[in-house]
Design a protein around this motif. Structure first.
Motif, PDB file in Angstrom:
ATOM      1  N   PRO A  84       0.821  -1.223   0.000  1.00  0.00           N
ATOM      2  CA  PRO A  84       0.000   0.000   0.000  1.00  0.00           C
ATOM      3  C   PRO A  84       0.849   1.264   0.000  1.00  0.00           C
ATOM      4  O   PRO A  84       0.491   2.248  -0.653  1.00  0.00           O
ATOM      5  CB  PRO A  84      -0.790  -0.116   1.303  1.00  0.00           C
ATOM      6  N   TRP A  85       1.995   1.253   0.708  1.00  0.00           N
ATOM      7  CA  TRP A  85       2.831   2.460   0.744  1.00  0.00           C
ATOM      8  C   TRP A  85       3.457   2.761  -0.608  1.00  0.00           C
ATOM      9  O   TRP A  85       3.678   3.933  -0.934  1.00  0.00           O
ATOM     10  CB  TRP A  85       3.917   2.343   1.816  1.00  0.00           C
ATOM     11  N   LEU A 144       0.576   4.529  -2.181  1.00  0.00           N
ATOM     12  CA  LEU A 144       0.172   5.775  -1.511  1.00  0.00           C
ATOM     13  C   LEU A 144       1.227   6.869  -1.584  1.00  0.00           C
ATOM     14  O   LEU A 144       0.888   8.052  -1.720  1.00  0.00           O
ATOM     15  CB  LEU A 144      -0.132   5.485  -0.030  1.00  0.00           C
ATOM     16  N   LEU A 198       0.445  10.734  -2.432  1.00  0.00           N
ATOM     17  CA  LEU A 198       0.539  11.759  -1.389  1.00  0.00           C
ATOM     18  C   LEU A 198       1.538  12.841  -1.769  1.00  0.00           C
ATOM     19  O   LEU A 198       1.308  14.025  -1.508  1.00  0.00           O
ATOM     20  CB  LEU A 198       0.942  11.115  -0.053  1.00  0.00           C
TER      21      LEU A 198
END
Lengths: 293, 49
Positions: free
Chosen positions: B7-8, B11, B15
């Motif tokens: 997920p990072w 993301l 972001l």
């Protein structure tokens, strides 16, 4: 005396802020490079101007123009139209491309190239037409027709985009220093590129104790830049430039569509490359972190 | 405990791009129509000329 070390986590916030800036400078570099390419690339614009369908449309428009003049003056349009060859039109297209890309490359404001049709001999050979002319006005009439044909070719071959550029330049001449403006534009990708290197170096320095995290930030910035390029492309498409141009000129719309298609593909390629490169860097960072854990 | 990286990886770019994307979206909404009208007028003027 013991040294007080900053906890590694304390550097995350400034590193994250620098990563946001890095995303912007990378995006600026890409935009600057594509902007320069769009304005000064001779090969790109020749490819657009000399596209087969664009030249076909130009020849059709020239033929229509000559037919209209033939109906007005009473001469046989076919031999006159055939005198304006495809090779001449393509040569004019090349000159015009060199003119306006050179304009932005060097900043020297010069007028668009002109075309001179050489049709007087063909008109003199049209006996039916010559018989209908006032003997005192023959040379004058032939010269007028030749000039109007030259202007027809110039207007249809020197496509609307180039007329727009020429008209725009006439207006700004004296109020905008084009060489200076172009020099500034040329600096944008260089400055943004150097800023990107500096920011990446700073992030690596800040996270030197956890270099994998630096990789995460830098990779994230690269991928973020790719996302911004795609967003820019979407925003450009929503402006409906093609529709507006199409209302004014079918020939220019054809040229614009071709140019937009080529540049869109290149931008998408660059965005994809940034996304993939960023992803690989983040994947490396994640793997290295797992090994270290 | 293994921290999930997947997920990072998705993301982080989103972001990081978010502030500039928000600025672009704001500029497009605020000035997009004005810019479009300017271009439209410029094209029409060139046609008259």
């Amino acid at each position: 005396m013991s040294k007080v070390k900053m906890p590694a986590g304390a550097w995350h916030i400034p590193a994250a802020l620098l990563a946001v800036l890095l995303t912007v400078t990378l995006w600026g570099t890409q935009l600057g490079l594509f902007g320069l390419r769009g304005l000064t690339s001779v090969s790109l614009h020749e490819r657009v101007s000399l596209d087969r369908s664009a030249v076909d449309l130009q020849m059709k428009r020239i033929r229509e123009g000559v037919d209209a003049l033939g109906a007005e003056y009473g001469f046989s349009a076919e031999p006159v139209a055939e005198a304006v060859t495809r090779e001449q039109v393509e040569a004019l297209d090349r000159q015009v491309t060199a003119w306006w890309t050179g304009l932005f490359a060097t900043g020297e404001m010069t007028d668009a190239p002109v075309f001179t049709a050489d049709v007087q001999e063909i008109l003199r050979a049209d006996t039916a037409f010559m018989e209908g002319l006032n003997p005192l006005m023959v040379n004058n009439t032939l010269e007028t027709i030749e000039n109007r044909i030259s202007e027809t070719v110039r207007k249809t071959a020197v496509l609307f985009r180039d007329q727009l550029v020429n008209a725009g330049l006439q207006r700004v001449r004296g109020s905008v220093n084009l060489p200076q403006a172009m020099e500034l534009l040329r600096q944008v990708p260089l400055v943004c590129g150097l800023a990107s290197l500096l920011l990446a170096g700073l992030i690596a320095l800040m996270m030197s104790r956890k270099i994998q995290t630096a990789g995460q930030y830098i990779g994230g910035a690269l991928s973020g830049c790719g996302l911004l390029m795609l967003l820019t492309l979407i925003l450009m498409k929503t402006m409906n430039l093609r529709g507006m141009i199409g209302e004014a000129s079918q020939a220019l719309e054809a040229q614009y569509s071709h140019l937009a298609r080529i540049l869109s593909l290149e931008v998408m390629g660059a965005a994809a490359a940034a996304l993939i490169l960023g992803g690989l860097l983040m994947a490396w960072a994640a793997r290295t972190r797992r090994r270290a854990a | 405990m293994k921290r999930k990286q997947g997920p990072w990886m998705i993301l982080t770019p989103i972001l990081l791009a978010l502030p500039m994307a928000a600025a672009l979206a704001f500029a497009a909404i605020r000035y997009g129509e004005t810019l479009q009208n300017l271009i439209h007028v410029a094209i029409k003027l060139a046609v008259i000329k």
